[in-house]
Enzyme design. Structure first.
Site, PDB file in Angstrom:
ATOM      1  N   SER A 176      96.718 123.894 -25.081  1.00  0.00           N
ATOM      2  CA  SER A 176      96.824 125.087 -24.748  1.00  0.00           C
ATOM      3  C   SER A 176      97.677 126.157 -25.782  1.00  0.00           C
ATOM      4  O   SER A 176      97.626 127.321 -25.716  1.00  0.00           O
ATOM      5  CB  SER A 176      97.428 125.517 -23.278  1.00  0.00           C
ATOM      6  OG  SER A 176      98.518 124.854 -23.191  1.00  0.00           O
TER       7      SER A 176
ATOM      8  N   LYS B 239     102.070 130.187 -16.176  1.00  0.00           N
ATOM      9  CA  LYS B 239     102.158 130.728 -17.471  1.00  0.00           C
ATOM     10  C   LYS B 239     102.632 132.141 -17.481  1.00  0.00           C
ATOM     11  O   LYS B 239     103.684 132.780 -18.189  1.00  0.00           O
ATOM     12  CB  LYS B 239     101.099 130.186 -18.477  1.00  0.00           C
ATOM     13  CG  LYS B 239     100.995 128.905 -18.638  1.00  0.00           C
ATOM     14  CD  LYS B 239     100.027 128.270 -19.410  1.00  0.00           C
ATOM     15  CE  LYS B 239      99.817 126.848 -19.851  1.00  0.00           C
ATOM     16  NZ  LYS B 239      98.646 126.512 -20.671  1.00  0.00           N
TER      17      LYS B 239
END
Length: 828
Positions: free
Chosen positions: A674, A717
């Protein structure tokens, strides 16, 4: 190529309460049938097929995550499948009178076993009483006396004949401690004293001695027949006892035969039992008690022994001599309605296939068929057995024992200690019991696939996989059904009723759990916990109904109980210990986002990712990998960057750079791809020398074509960077770049949603690297012309120019090195 920031309705998929037709869960109809089962049509269909399929090997493995309702769904399907099935037979173990180490089984119709046990015990007690009464009867005593008199008459007759012959010779029989002897007699018939005997003539003495010797020889021949006469008498007494026992037992045995004789093996067992009793009458009547004997005449010849036979406790069935006639009922279905469904919580080897217990007597371990104990396979025989895969695999021998029973279609009780020669004592080999059971194993998917891979027998025995999902589509119809499911939870847990606002918040949190605004979580355990905690806070506040604020309080409280480490990390960022910038610009530095997991609690942690470049041979060095801190997925993501750079900027020339990438202040392992787009932005900034705005954080993976791909944990996140910005002060410019394909996954916290609504925080959906680099740098990315060249005032143009410069310098450096080497050779 501008990117529009997301609006409030895009970062949180709120539940439309106007579509609900209820006010509280009290207005909802409960979900009662399998046809209403939410999100599991495939699993329900598989369970129905597997439970209805009667051929060998069609057992079921229910695979799914814990909390998806696997146990309750399996129970519902099995109950529906077996509700009309007949109750299975009872099973007993009885003594094998020919070989006691191999007990035999008796199979009785359902509910007959308990009655048979009682009838057998009653029959044994009645038999003892009847035999005692018979042996005490005057008729029996007369017949015994008659047989005994026969022996006495023979002995008396032989004695008289010998005495008469002796008198004819002037002798008589004298009894001595050593037996009988012969002595001369006087005219008056008295025995001649020794002194007189010595005074008679020698020839007369010689004649007496000769006659006494002859008579002694004849008497020995006669008395040698006495043991044979005694044997004949014993045989007659034994025959008499058998006749008496046969008469007394036959009526009782015939009574049981009339009641149970139509059941296979019952008549055979009763006949063997009768035969054993008749062969062991004394032991049977005394219960195995040892009596002290007196006198030297053994056997059944003395009346004292007859009384001995008649003594003993007639009601103690636990004496060793009496236990052999008991019946050990190991499966009793007298209270069972329909086929049994057994959930075995502790599937050890012994709990599955049964065991043979031992008891200590005088320092030794002994056992018999009465100590055979059933296992869950016995109790589930004729129905279904449900066990947990993880538990069955972790108990020694349990998995192999289960497979052996399913393969052979019978239950054979064997001790693990015996199989591994760990126990040196008497062991039994009980007759196996035929097995007809449907086994359902419940476990996680990874366990299913591991067993399927490494155990070749698994696919033969468990041919049906019931795959439980963890999510369902969040449509209007499904939300209504989901609300009914929540109403079930309220009823089953005896909770306060939830109003529709609270139900809406639960549904929203369900999507948050799935990290997908278009899906609902059907891990019922998670929803149970949330609703019970919301009920707690509602009661704490004195409410009589659960509201939206109570649900939110439950969510926030659970996070607060687990977020100590998250708070500590954010404090260190705020204090400057961990370097995260939320304003300004820097070359080759980007705020990356990762997710940390602490048990079932996940939170986002911002990290500073930096990249440096220099002339080289086209290598992108992953410092994390070199330090052995990079997982395979992260390493893969870094290698993709080399492919992207080479394909875009170095098709006609070598990629003449060396680059290094690192997660700054990272002291643990890094995995996942990611951060690959973030690392690419850092590289492009370092190569082009264009600074990146530090008010942004980035997440997303990238492919070799520069397309940004979806990642997991997007909500955590975003919230992780928001918390850092909020702590330092929101400027209105901060935000996060996420893959555009992650928009559907957004279910952000309320404070983040509010900040987005006020334009204090921004979220940008990115589709390509070019979109992201423009937003991060404020400079156009640039489009290539027909020759593949980018504009010089663009990021791509600067990258292309710098890589061309590296290639030229690399070529010059290579030529200079070559000339130096040639010059050195000519001088030599």
């Amino acid at each position: 190529m501008s990117v529009k920031r997301l609006e409030v309705d895009q970062v949180f998929h709120a539940c439309d309460l106007d579509k609900f037709t209820f006010n509280t869960t009290a207005d909802l109809e409960p979900i009662e049938s399998l046809s209403d089962a939410l999100g599991q049509p495939r699993a329900v269909e598989s369970l129905r097929f597997g439970s209805g399929m009667q051929h060998h090997g069609y057992n079921i493995f229910a695979l799914g995550q814990p909390g998806t309702g696997r146990h309750s769904m399996v129970e519902q399907v099995l109950k529906g499948q077996f509700k009309d099935a007949p109750s299975p037979d009872d099973w007993c173990y009885v003594n094998n009178f020919e070989d006691q180490s191999r007990p035999k089984t008796l199979r009785l119709p359902s509910g007959k076993g308990a009655g048979f046990v009682k009838d057998m015990e009653k029959m044994i007690k009645d038999a003892r009483n009847a035999l005692k009464a018979t042996f005490e009867s005057e008729e029996y005593q007369n017949r015994v006396q008659s047989v005994e008199e026969e022996l006495k008459e023979k002995q008396q007759k032989a004695f008289e004949e010998m005495n008469n012959r002796a008198r004819e010779k002037g002798l008589t029989i004298v009894r001595t401690p050593a037996g009988i002897a012969f002595a001369p007699i006087k005219d008056n018939g008295e025995v001649m004293p020794p002194d007189e005997y010595q005074q008679i003539p020698e020839d007369a003495r010689h004649r007496y001695e000769q006659e006494m010797e002859n008579l002694q020889t004849e008497s020995q021949k006669i008395f040698q027949k006495i043991p044979q006469w005694q044997k004949e008498i014993r045989e007659k007494l034994e025959k008499l006892n058998r006749e008496v026992a046969e008469y007394s037992l036959s009526e009782l045995i015939n009574g049981l035969n009339s009641q149970y004789g139509d059941i296979a093996c019952i008549s055979e067992h009763l006949e063997s039992l009768k035969k054993d009793i008749m062969e062991n009458l004394q032991t049977f009547l005394t219960g195995g008690q040892q009596q002290q004997q007196t006198g030297q005449l053994a056997g059944l010849l003395q009346q004292q022994q007859q009384q001995q036979i008649l003594s003993g406790d007639e009601t103690d069935m636990n004496r060793p001599a009496m236990r052999r006639y008991k019946v050990n009922l190991i499966v009793d279905n007298s209270k069972q309605e329909g086929a049994p469904i057994i959930f075995e919580d502790n599937p050890s080897y012994a709990n599955l296939v049964g065991k043979v217990e031992h008891m200590s007597q005088m320092g030794a371990l002994i056992t018999d068929f009465n100590l055979i104990k059933s296992g869950s396979l016995h109790r589930a025989n004729g129905g279904a057995l449900v066990i947990d895969a993880r538990k069955a695999l972790t108990h020694p021998g349990a998995w192999e024992g289960l497979k052996r029973a399913l393969k052979s279609d019978c239950i054979k009780i064997e001790s693990l200690a015996e199989m591994y020669s760990l126990l040196s004592t008497v062991m039994l080999e009980p007759q196996p019991i035929p097995l007809n059971v449907k086994v359902v194993i419940i476990g996680e998917p990874f366990i299913y696939y591991i067993i399927q891979q490494i155990d070749p027998e698994f696919s033969e025995l468990f041919k049906v996989a019931a795959d439980f999902d963890v999510q369902m589509e969040r449509s209007d119809a499904n939300q209504d059904a989901y609300a009914r499911l929540l109403g079930n939870v309220v009823a089953n847990r005896n909770l306060l009723h939830f109003d529709k606002n609270a139900i809406g918040r639960v549904i929203e949190q369900s999507s948050r759990m799935m990290e997908d605004g278009e899906r609902l979580n059907i891990k019922i355990r998670d929803i149970d916990d949330l609703m019970m905690e919301a009920d707690y806070w509602a009661r704490q506040n004195g409410g009589d109904i659960v509201k939206r604020d109570d649900v939110q309080k439950a969510i926030d409280s659970k996070i607060h109980r687990s977020d100590r480490l998250r708070q500590r990390i954010h404090e260190e960022i705020h204090r400057g210990t961990l370097h995260i910038e939320t304003e300004g610009a820097a070359v080759g530095q980007v705020n990356g986002l990762s997710v940390m997991m602490l048990g079932d609690f996940a939170f986002g942690r911002p990290s500073r990712i930096s990249g440096r470049v220099q002339i080289g041979k086209g290598q992108v060095i992953n410092i994390e990998r070199e330090a052995k801190l990079s997982g395979p997925l992260h390493s893969k993501g870094v290698l993709i960057l080399t492919g992207f750079l080479g394909a875009r900027y170095a098709r006609e020339r070598p990629l003449s750079l060396n680059a290094s990438l690192v997660f700054e202040q990272s002291y643990g392992g890094v995995d996942g791809d990611s951060a690959s787009s973030t690392e690419l932005y850092a590289l492009l900034s370092a190569i082009s020398d264009v600074p990146i705005k530090q008010q942004f954080a980035v997440t997303g993976s990238v492919d070799q074509y520069g397309r940004v791909q979806a990642i997991g944990g997007v909500n955590e996140k975003i919230e992780g960077f928001f918390d850092v910005c909020s702590k330092k002060g929101l400027s209105g410019d901060q935000g996060v770049l996420i893959p555009a394909t992650n928009i559907k996954n957004l279910m952000l916290r309320k404070d983040v949603v509010d900040a987005v609504g006020k334009n204090d925080f921004h979220i940008y959906p990115i589709e390509t690297i070019d979109q992201g680099i423009e937003l991060l740098t404020g400079m156009p990315a640039g489009e290539p012309d027909e020759q593949g060249s980018y504009p010089k005032d663009s990021v791509n143009g600067r990258v292309q120019e710098k890589l061309q410069e590296f290639a030229d310098n690399m070529r010059k450096f290579g030529k200079g090195t070559e000339n130096n080497e040639q010059g050195g050779k000519s001088e030599s």
